[in-house]
Design an enzyme around this catalytic site. Structure first.
Site, PDB file in Angstrom:
ATOM      1  N   ASP A  26     -13.743  -0.826   2.197  1.00  0.00           N
ATOM      2  CA  ASP A  26     -12.927  -1.540   3.176  1.00  0.00           C
ATOM      3  C   ASP A  26     -13.596  -1.499   4.550  1.00  0.00           C
ATOM      4  OD1 ASP A  26     -10.844  -2.873   4.353  1.00  0.00           O
ATOM      5  OD2 ASP A  26      -9.294  -1.445   3.774  1.00  0.00           O
ATOM      6  N   ASP A  27     -13.976  -2.666   5.070  1.00  0.00           N
ATOM      7  CA  ASP A  27     -14.517  -2.778   6.435  1.00  0.00           C
ATOM      8  C   ASP A  27     -15.907  -2.166   6.603  1.00  0.00           C
ATOM      9  OD1 ASP A  27     -12.224  -4.048   7.276  1.00  0.00           O
ATOM     10  OD2 ASP A  27     -11.600  -2.505   8.698  1.00  0.00           O
ATOM     11  N   CYS A  40      -9.646  -8.710   5.754  1.00  0.00           N
ATOM     12  CA  CYS A  40      -9.344  -8.045   4.482  1.00  0.00           C
ATOM     13  C   CYS A  40      -8.677  -8.943   3.444  1.00  0.00           C
ATOM     14  CB  CYS A  40      -8.457  -6.827   4.732  1.00  0.00           C
ATOM     15  SG  CYS A  40      -9.146  -5.610   5.864  1.00  0.00           S
ATOM     16  N   ASP A  49     -15.368  -5.814   1.761  1.00  0.00           N
ATOM     17  CA  ASP A  49     -14.636  -7.067   1.964  1.00  0.00           C
ATOM     18  C   ASP A  49     -15.107  -7.815   3.213  1.00  0.00           C
ATOM     19  OD1 ASP A  49     -13.569  -5.153   3.658  1.00  0.00           O
ATOM     20  OD2 ASP A  49     -11.494  -5.399   2.990  1.00  0.00           O
ATOM     21  N   ASN A  50     -15.573  -7.096   4.217  1.00  0.00           N
ATOM     22  CA  ASN A  50     -16.086  -7.740   5.440  1.00  0.00           C
ATOM     23  C   ASN A  50     -16.925  -6.735   6.209  1.00  0.00           C
ATOM     24  OD1 ASN A  50     -12.744  -7.386   5.943  1.00  0.00           O
ATOM     25  ND2 ASN A  50     -14.080  -6.272   7.373  1.00  0.00           N
TER      26      ASN A  50
END
Length: 524
Positions: A55-56, A91, A325-326
């Site tokens: 995540d991130d 997200c 995700d990013n």
């Protein structure tokens, strides 16, 4: 759909009717064996697949530095993609793109809110019902999910914890956004509350432990698919106790666009004070360190997962994907912390893959998108991709050319719909309504009109980005990434008008594309 799960070593009885029938039988058999070669690495069972989705996690500002074990066990044993991108840097819409293989304008998840279709009933009735796990489940893959799913998952308006997306045999999903302690899970549709005990509740470790139990309890007769989605390195950046003192001397990198003014950029990039106040720099440095600390548990997860696969004799028949995700930023263009922007630091993501047919230590340049994960996973599983409604394309040919033929895309779409608050932030009353994520020091990271679409061109001839904003200015940003990799200069007023026209035409086409037309690069 025809049964594609043809076993290696299959034989056919001799057929009467002369050489023509025999030749056809031989061609059919060879085709079957080649198809199975992707899925049946060293046995007559299709290949297993694991997707680790963090995540991130950025790749541009050092986010992969703590991942020594992940790089050793996945990247060094397979392929590292150095031009991997998300099609939207936030997200929920990004994860929706991963699950469906579609651009946001086709799955219609615009942001992290229910109103933006994040885990909404509309999402559940439409795109979620066609997500790639449903295809794997039909092929008798044993499917397991654990961790963060979508930001609004489990809320009352999204069906509460009783909603289990189709395609999953085992479901251990976090309710809401990333947490490390004091969270609620949906465990196969039943609510399970967790506290603040490291041994029992630390979410990254719990995801690992439950995946190991799943592997112990699986049926060896069928392949498996695991999707592990830890909270790291998303806020609140709570590291495991043993890692809370790591990286004490580390600070966010000061090069590139760090603490630079957002000159000639969309108004949102022009509003942060420059240079940044010391309070913002202290905040972002602390966040940067804590992000790395949380990732050390993910690094341990990868190591233990690989060793488990080895111990149960499944490692050589398993594809392992590692991605995010990013991206993320910490001080770039004087924006303290967040994602959501069109720049390389927010749209580039890590991607490493190992598995059957993938040679070790490959560093691949071909552009790959997060919408390519679904078709690649389905390609490995043996699904006929012409029967699947996806915008992305399989990149199996890029990392395992002995198994597949394919070509790299020359350009692609990045799109984002901005979020704002209808009323003023009480802690930042001077800003007025329409903005959001205004911290620290009342620097806003998003707004309703931070809505843009970009065409990113990346091939041997051109390395450029062309972006249009949906705002009252119809603002345009253009960057030559070859001469200006940090996107410091917007060259919209300097570039050849004919190039701008080509970019605009590509953007118009991509913004309305669906399925096959998203992969049609014949026109300029």
């Amino acid at each position: 759909m025809a049964d594609l799960r043809i076993r290696a070593g299959a034989t056919r009885s001799p057929q009467r009717g002369g050489g023509h029938s025999a030749a056809l039988s031989l061609v059919t058999l060879l085709s079957a064996l080649l198809t199975c070669g992707v899925r049946c690495a060293e046995s007559d069972k299709p290949s297993n697949i694991i997707l680790v989705l963090v995540d991130d996690q950025d790749v541009q500002i050092g986010g992969m530095t703590p991942m020594k074990k992940a790089k050793a066990y996945i990247g060094d044993e397979g392929a590292t993609f150095v031009n991997s991108f998300t099609v939207t840097p936030l997200c929920c819409p990004s994860r929706s793109s991963i699950l469906t293989g579609r651009y946001p304008h086709n799955h219609e998840v615009r942001n992290n809110s229910l109103n933006g279709n994040c885990s909404s009933l509309q999402w559940q009735k439409g795109p979620e019902a066609e997500a790639f796990p449903t295809y794997l489940n039909k092929l008798k893959y044993q499917t397991f999910f654990s961790g963060k799913y979508l930001n609004q998952y489990g809320s009352k308006a999204a069906g509460s914890v009783g909603h289990i997306p189709p395609g999953w045999d085992q479901w251990h999903a976090l309710v809401g956004n990333s947490q490390y302690y004091n969270y609620t899970l949906s465990v196969n549709g039943k609510e399970e509350k967790h506290g603040d005990s490291y041994e029992d509740d630390y979410l990254t470790d719990l995801i690992l432990n439950r995946s190991l139990h799943f592997l112990d309890d699986r049926s060896p007769q069928h392949p498996f698919f695991l999707m592990l989605s830890p909270p790291a390195c998303h806020s609140p950046w709570t590291a495991a106790p043993q890692y809370q003192k790591e990286f004490k001397d580390v600070q966010a990198p000061r090069d590139g666009s760090f603490n630079k003014p957002g000159k000639d950029k969309h108004w949102l990039l022009r509003q942060p004070p420059n240079p940044m106040p010391n309070s913002s720099i202290t905040f972002l440095d602390n966040a940067y360190r804590k992000r790395w600390q949380t990732l050390l548990s993910v690094d341990d997860m990868v190591e233990k997962l690989v060793k488990k696969l080895d111990s149960i004799k499944e490692l050589n028949n398993t594809y392992i994907f590692y991605t995010s995700d990013n991206g993320y930023h910490t001080g770039q263009f004087s924006l303290p912390i967040d994602k959501r922007q069109l720049y390389e630091f927010d749209i580039r993501i890590p991607l490493m893959v190992r598995g059957p047919g993938i040679k070790a230590k490959q560093v691949l340049q071909a552009p790959v998108l997060n919408i390519d994960l679904a078709p690649t996973i389905l390609d490995i599983a043996g699904v006929n991709l012409s029967s699947v409604n996806v915008d992305g394309q399989s990149f199996l040919a890029q990392m395992a050319p002995s198994l597949r033929n394919g070509t790299a895309r020359p350009y692609f779409l990045v799109e984002y719909t901005g979020e704002g608050q209808p009323t003023s932030d009480p802690t930042c009353p001077k800003l007025g309504p329409g903005v959001s994520q205004c911290f620290p020091d009342c620097v806003c990271e998003d707004a309703y009109n931070n809505t843009y679409a970009c065409v990113r061109t990346l091939d041997s001839k051109m390395n450029m980005q062309y972006c249009e904003f949906a705002d009252s200015e119809s603002y345009v940003e253009v960057y030559n990434l070859t001469s200006d990799p940090h996107q410091l200069e917007n060259i919209v007023k300097k570039v050849d008008p004919s190039i701008l026209q080509i970019m605009n035409q590509r953007l118009i086409k991509l913004q309305s594309c669906m399925s096959d037309s998203c992969r049609d690069y014949k026109q300029k």
